[in-house]
Write an enzyme that holds these catalytic residues in place. Structure first.
Site, mmCIF file in Angstrom:
data_model
loop_
_atom_site.group_PDB
_atom_site.id
_atom_site.type_symbol
_atom_site.label_atom_id
_atom_site.label_comp_id
_atom_site.label_asym_id
_atom_site.label_seq_id
_atom_site.Cartn_x
_atom_site.Cartn_y
_atom_site.Cartn_z
ATOM 1 N N HIS A 279 -25.716 -76.830 -21.377
ATOM 2 C CA HIS A 279 -26.014 -75.759 -22.324
ATOM 3 C C HIS A 279 -26.878 -76.320 -23.445
ATOM 4 O O HIS A 279 -26.689 -77.465 -23.867
ATOM 5 C CB HIS A 279 -24.711 -75.204 -22.915
ATOM 6 C CG HIS A 279 -24.917 -74.112 -23.906
ATOM 7 N ND1 HIS A 279 -25.151 -72.815 -23.528
ATOM 8 C CD2 HIS A 279 -24.949 -74.123 -25.261
ATOM 9 C CE1 HIS A 279 -25.305 -72.066 -24.610
ATOM 10 N NE2 HIS A 279 -25.193 -72.844 -25.662
ATOM 11 N N ASP B 3 -16.371 -62.865 -27.243
ATOM 12 C CA ASP B 3 -17.559 -63.539 -27.788
ATOM 13 C C ASP B 3 -18.754 -62.595 -27.804
ATOM 14 O O ASP B 3 -19.550 -62.603 -28.738
ATOM 15 C CB ASP B 3 -17.888 -64.793 -26.973
ATOM 16 C CG ASP B 3 -19.185 -65.424 -27.465
ATOM 17 O OD1 ASP B 3 -19.210 -65.874 -28.627
ATOM 18 O OD2 ASP B 3 -20.180 -65.422 -26.723
ATOM 19 N N ARG C 10 -21.857 -61.125 -35.594
ATOM 20 C CA ARG C 10 -22.340 -62.229 -36.445
ATOM 21 C C ARG C 10 -23.835 -62.116 -36.669
ATOM 22 O O ARG C 10 -24.350 -62.406 -37.751
ATOM 23 C CB ARG C 10 -22.005 -63.566 -35.783
ATOM 24 C CG ARG C 10 -20.528 -63.926 -35.852
ATOM 25 C CD ARG C 10 -20.194 -65.038 -34.868
ATOM 26 N NE ARG C 10 -20.972 -66.232 -35.093
ATOM 27 C CZ ARG C 10 -21.293 -67.116 -34.151
ATOM 28 N NH1 ARG C 10 -20.906 -66.929 -32.895
ATOM 29 N NH2 ARG C 10 -21.993 -68.172 -34.433
ATOM 30 N N SER D 152 -17.856 -70.076 -29.793
ATOM 31 C CA SER D 152 -18.716 -69.180 -29.017
ATOM 32 C C SER D 152 -19.350 -69.910 -27.822
ATOM 33 O O SER D 152 -19.366 -69.400 -26.702
ATOM 34 C CB SER D 152 -19.806 -68.622 -29.949
ATOM 35 O OG SER D 152 -20.834 -68.020 -29.227
ATOM 36 N N LYS E 287 -17.535 -69.842 -23.401
ATOM 37 C CA LYS E 287 -18.335 -69.441 -22.231
ATOM 38 C C LYS E 287 -18.450 -70.590 -21.232
ATOM 39 O O LYS E 287 -18.403 -70.391 -20.025
ATOM 40 C CB LYS E 287 -19.728 -68.985 -22.682
ATOM 41 C CG LYS E 287 -19.693 -67.633 -23.388
ATOM 42 C CD LYS E 287 -21.030 -67.231 -23.949
ATOM 43 C CE LYS E 287 -21.412 -68.062 -25.144
ATOM 44 N NZ LYS E 287 -22.253 -67.483 -26.138
HETATM 45 N N1 URA Z 1 -25.090 -70.025 -28.867
HETATM 46 C C1 URA Z 1 -23.984 -69.312 -28.629
HETATM 47 O O1 URA Z 1 -23.683 -68.968 -27.488
HETATM 48 N N2 URA Z 1 -23.207 -68.979 -29.672
HETATM 49 C C2 URA Z 1 -23.482 -69.339 -30.940
HETATM 50 O O2 URA Z 1 -22.729 -69.019 -31.828
HETATM 51 C C3 URA Z 1 -24.649 -70.076 -31.175
HETATM 52 C C4 URA Z 1 -25.438 -70.416 -30.103
#
Ligand code: URA
Length: 434
Positions: free
Chosen positions: A82, A161, A168, A183, A187
């Site tokens: 990621h 999320d 947010r 967050s 995932k």
């Molecule tokens: N990427 C995400 O998935 N969440 C965040 O809060 C920031 C970057």
């Protein structure tokens, strides 16, 4: 429990308990905790922070708000990667086939681009017929057989999320360390991989603008990942200029293919070798970093990584002819050079602004449902530290019309800071946190 009491507790600097966090996230997912109260909580967290126990509990509560992918039907170690997001970031297109060619499987979920950053799914749609609507058994079978698959995120994974991130985004609470950690990790944990490698960007084009903040985020991500029982490594990398040279969907695919052919040796390849090294070592495919790096280099030199990429494109319904002949990818009708106004050295390239040039040309979305033009974008010819002669091209604009190209050329010139003195490029890889 009452949400007002929890908001008050966090507002005054208290730590929320596991039960309180779970009650809040369950309520927010179901809709019994309204957006206005969750906004107040997000702002309280933004100012007061959360300790490691709270951050872990928030991550796990968001993970438990939806489904998880069970990768146990796939043999061997499964890895995931990621990035915290950046301009020109086509890393997955290069890294996944390199790692898969070395025997570690990658099960990857990706998104579409929004604003100045691009999305892997949009880039892959440069191949006619390519689909990321692959799920369930088909996804697992492909990871097992080909070595990697890239699918779109489903709504059933971490719905808490999905809701909270959107909230947010409109309440100025994105840049909060515990909210970012929970967050990202919920995932990644839901996606089921044993090894998770995170590319934490640092600089003007990233969430974390300073090295101190980027390393703080990297440490928090690895610690929460470890508590959740996964092997998580975070690599902190520079995002003070775009990654690689191309920004724009098909242009980035072309650059990724050049990297897979071994024709690209800049920051993009350095990043793929560094991330790939962590994956092979943590995944047990290599005994140490030296062996891992040599395996990855060989996968490129031998053509195995490019072959793996073609196999992947075919498996997801795409026409792989363009893998071997990139001229078949979408091409913009107008190409315009951007000459430097003065001689000197490139001191800075404002990454976010380069992303906005590509977006303005039609390569990115201002709103979620906007159509994008896969062919347009920018190819930089100069990076930070490069000398420039007056009139020398800083980059090429790829556009639909002459007028769009001329406007973008002015915008791109303004992204460059040309200085009189020599500039030393800061190290691209800032560090690895295990
Ligand atoms: N990427 C995400 O998935 N969440 C965040 O809060 C920031 C970057």
């Amino acid at each position: 429990m009452r949400m007002t009491d929890l908001i008050e507790k966090k507002r005054d600097g208290g730590a929320l308990s596991r039960e309180e966090i779970r009650w809040m996230i369950e309520g927010y997912t179901k809709g019994t905790v309204p957006d206005y109260q969750m906004s107040a909580m997000a702002m309280a967290i933004y100012f007061r922070g959360m300790d490691m126990d709270e951050t872990y509990e928030l991550t796990m509560a968001m993970l438990d708000s939806g489904d998880r992918i069970d990768l146990s039907a796939v043999s061997g170690i499964k890895a995931d990667k990621h990035s915290t997001g950046g301009v020109g970031d086509k890393t997955s297109l290069v890294l996944c086939p390199m790692v898969a060619a070395c025997g570690v499987k990658m099960a990857k979920l990706s998104g579409r681009g929004l604003g100045h950053t691009g999305g892997t799914i949009d880039k892959l749609e440069s191949f006619p017929g390519f689909s990321t609507a692959i799920a369930g058994d088909a996804f697992l079978r492909q990871v097992d057989r080909v070595g990697f698959a890239i699918a779109g995120q489903t709504a059933q994974l971490c719905p808490a999320d999905k809701k909270l991130y959107a909230l947010r985004d409109v309440t100025a609470t994105v840049a909060s360390m515990p909210l970012i950690v929970s967050s990202i990790l919920c995932k990644k944990l839901a996606a089921g991989a044993d090894v998770i490698v995170l590319d934490v960007k640092c600089g003007s084009g990233a969430f974390m603008q300073t090295e101190e903040d980027a390393f703080g985020l990297a440490k928090a991500l690895t610690e929460v990942g470890r508590r959740a029982g996964r092997r998580v490594v975070a690599v902190v990398t520079d995002m003070d200029e775009p990654l690689g040279n191309a920004v724009g969907n098909a242009l980035e695919v072309k650059e990724a293919l050049a990297a897979l052919r071994g024709e690209y040796t800049g920051d993009l390849m350095e990043l793929c070798l560094t991330l790939g090294t962590q994956i092979l070592r943590e995944g047990g495919a290599a005994a140490d970093d030296g062996e891992a790096r040599a395996m990855l280099e060989k996968a490129v030199e031998s053509g195995a990584a490019l072959e793996k990429f073609a196999e992947f494109v075919r498996a997801q319904g795409g026409d792989a002819a363009a893998v071997y002949d990139p001229a078949l990818l979408p091409q913009a009708p107008v190409q315009m050079e951007v000459p430097a106004a003065a001689a000197g050295t490139v001191g800075r390239i404002h990454a976010e602004d380069v992303g906005l040039v590509s977006m303005r040309l039609g390569g990115g979305r201002a709103a979620k449902d906007d159509e994008i033009d896969l062919a347009v974008g920018v190819v930089l010819h100069k990076k930070v530290g490069d000398p420039v002669a007056a009139g020398e091209s800083l980059g090429t604009i790829h556009a639909r019309t002459e007028a769009a190209a001329a406007e973008a050329a002015d915008m791109l010139r303004a992204c460059f800071e040309i200085v009189p003195d020599a500039v030393t490029r800061p190290p691209f890889i800032k560090g690895v946190v295990r």
